[in-house]
Design a protein around this motif. Structure first.
Motif, mmCIF file in Angstrom:
data_model
loop_
_atom_site.group_PDB
_atom_site.id
_atom_site.type_symbol
_atom_site.label_atom_id
_atom_site.label_comp_id
_atom_site.label_asym_id
_atom_site.label_seq_id
_atom_site.Cartn_x
_atom_site.Cartn_y
_atom_site.Cartn_z
ATOM 1 N N THR A 83 25.442 43.786 25.065
ATOM 2 C CA THR A 83 25.793 44.047 26.456
ATOM 3 C C THR A 83 24.603 44.607 27.137
ATOM 4 O OG1 THR A 83 26.699 46.215 25.982
ATOM 5 C CG2 THR A 83 28.137 44.667 26.097
ATOM 6 N N ARG A 90 30.698 42.445 32.961
ATOM 7 C CA ARG A 90 30.248 41.070 32.372
ATOM 8 C C ARG A 90 31.280 40.197 32.383
ATOM 9 N NH1 ARG A 90 27.805 41.100 26.006
ATOM 10 N NH2 ARG A 90 27.178 38.912 25.679
ATOM 11 N N ARG A 92 32.334 36.428 30.200
ATOM 12 C CA ARG A 92 32.201 35.474 29.028
ATOM 13 C C ARG A 92 33.275 34.305 28.857
ATOM 14 N NH1 ARG A 92 29.244 37.401 23.633
ATOM 15 N NH2 ARG A 92 31.299 38.056 22.959
ATOM 16 N N ASP A 102 27.828 33.020 30.007
ATOM 17 C CA ASP A 102 27.536 34.416 29.859
ATOM 18 C C ASP A 102 26.981 35.024 30.985
ATOM 19 O OD1 ASP A 102 27.287 36.964 28.976
ATOM 20 O OD2 ASP A 102 26.596 36.607 27.033
ATOM 21 N N SER A 103 27.378 36.041 31.713
ATOM 22 C CA SER A 103 26.745 36.226 32.959
ATOM 23 C C SER A 103 25.762 37.176 32.845
ATOM 24 C CB SER A 103 27.856 37.426 33.791
ATOM 25 O OG SER A 103 28.190 38.448 33.242
ATOM 26 N N SER A 104 25.673 37.941 31.636
ATOM 27 C CA SER A 104 24.407 38.776 31.305
ATOM 28 C C SER A 104 23.264 38.020 30.997
ATOM 29 C CB SER A 104 24.777 39.934 29.977
ATOM 30 O OG SER A 104 24.833 38.858 29.010
#
Length: 391
Positions: A83, A90, A92, A102-104
């Motif tokens: 993370t 976040r 996913r 995946d937003s990160s």
């Protein structure tokens, strides 16, 4: 030959039947495979929450997290190391265990792109600054060249005037008797200038005389107009203008009042149409059936299991007891799944929440088909269309 044709047709029929069977199986899976969801939230020192949605035996899964708690990460099948500590939210998406979104990672990629294009941006800025400096230098250089050109033109005009005066002086010297060839040219120039001044004075006197004549001619009819008749005529014109303005004001006021009354009557007629639409018995039956359908959808979507633990205190025993009484009024809804513990001494609020449930798409299909085929709903839609046309 016939046996071969029949064999080919048999093979084609088997292929079509298998394809149709696969389509039906996929349709049944989509309709009857439930969508499962889990929600978890906790608040003690900071707020942390996680949500998870799975479908088709976790073949498709979607997770969302808020906060950086290791428990929430393990619940959503993510590790704390993966993370991003700088962000608190976040999302996913996984299909067959493979990460599709995946937003990160998207944020990290955007930051890398910004780092790559930072040097290019600086170069472009430098080139733009250099171009602006060149423009400024060109603009500052242009006025000097323009001024030099103007000075050259003025010098040329002065030299031309001098040559013309010299030529005129020579011609005057030849024309006037008694002047010698070696006489001074400055005296001739002075004579020419005095003649020009005399002519200009004469022309000015003529213009002044004409202007005075025209002013006297203009003043004569004004003096003639003065008198009682002129005063009466002026008063009549002012009264006529005032009356015209009053008539225009009254007509505008009348038009505004008529427009306001027409708008009020239109609003009242629209209100009557809406009231009749809601008071119609057929429309009431349609609304009732629609509300029952919405109630059934909410009953199906609601979580099957709910667990909550809440500890609260306001610091005032009186207000804490009042809040506890309001919560006890809804005890029949959550029964023993929710624990509420009051603190009558300290000001505190903390707790956790967990729920899970499932959604089946064939329930929505059944409710939708019933809504479409219901007679009351059809009448409601038809009456709504007529109401919309009347508006």
């Amino acid at each position: 030959m016939i046996h071969i044709v029949l064999l080919v047709l048999k093979i084609i029929g088997i292929i079509l039947a298998s394809v149709l069977g696969l389509l039906i199986a996929l349709l049944l899976i989509v309709l009857f495979a439930p969508i499962r969801y889990k929600l978890k939230a906790e608040y003690e020192e900071a707020f942390e929450a996680s949500a998870k949605i799975t479908w088709l035996l976790r073949i498709i899964s979607f997770t969302a997290e808020y906060g950086n708690d290791s428990v929430a990460a393990s619940e959503s099948e993510t590790s704390y190391e993966e993370t991003d500590g700088s962000t608190n939210f976040r999302m996913r998406l996984k299909i067959f265990g493979r990460i599709i979104f995946d937003s990160s990672k998207v944020k990290e990629d955007s930051e890398e792109k910004k780092g790559l294009f930072a040097g290019r941006g600086k170069k472009r800025r430098k080139s733009k600054e250099q171009a602006q400096e060149n423009k400024v230098s060109v603009l500052t250089a242009e006025p000097a060249s323009v001024d030099s050109k103007k000075v050259q033109v003025e010098e040329k005009s002065v030299t031309n005037e001098r040559t013309e005066t010299a030529r005129i002086a020579k011609s005057e010297a030849e024309a006037v008797p008694g002047l010698e060839e070696g006489s001074n040219s400055t005296t001739i120039e002075q004579q020419v200038k005095t003649e020009i001044q005399v002519k200009s004075e004469v022309i000015g006197e003529l213009d002044i005389s004409k202007a005075t004549e025209s002013s006297t001619k203009a003043e004569e009819p004004i003096e003639k107009k003065k008198g009682l008749f002129h005063f009466i005529r002026k008063a009549g014109d002012s009264i006529r203008n005032f009356w015209g303005k009053m008539k225009a004001f009254v007509s505008n006021l009348k038009e505004k009042i008529e427009g306001l009354t027409s708008n009020v009557s239109k609003l009242y007629s629209k209100y009557q149409l809406i009231r009749l639409f809601f008071q119609d018995d057929k429309n009431k039956l349609g609304f009732q059936y629609g509300f029952r359908s919405i109630k059934g959808i909410l009953r199906h979507v609601r979580p099957k299991k709910v667990q909550a633990y809440i500890e609260f205190g306001t610091g005032d025993p009186c207000s804490t007891g009042q809040i506890l009484g309001v919560a006890a009024a809804f005890m029949g809804l959550y029964k023993n799944s929710v624990q509420i513990i009051p603190d009558f001494e300290e000001e505190v609020i903390k707790g956790n929440f967990y729920c899970r449930g499932r959604i089946q798409t064939f329930i929505f299909l059944i409710i939708g088909v019933k809504l479409i085929l219901n007679r009351d709903i059809k009448n409601l839609i038809k009456n709504f269309q007529t109401l919309k046309e009347e508006f």
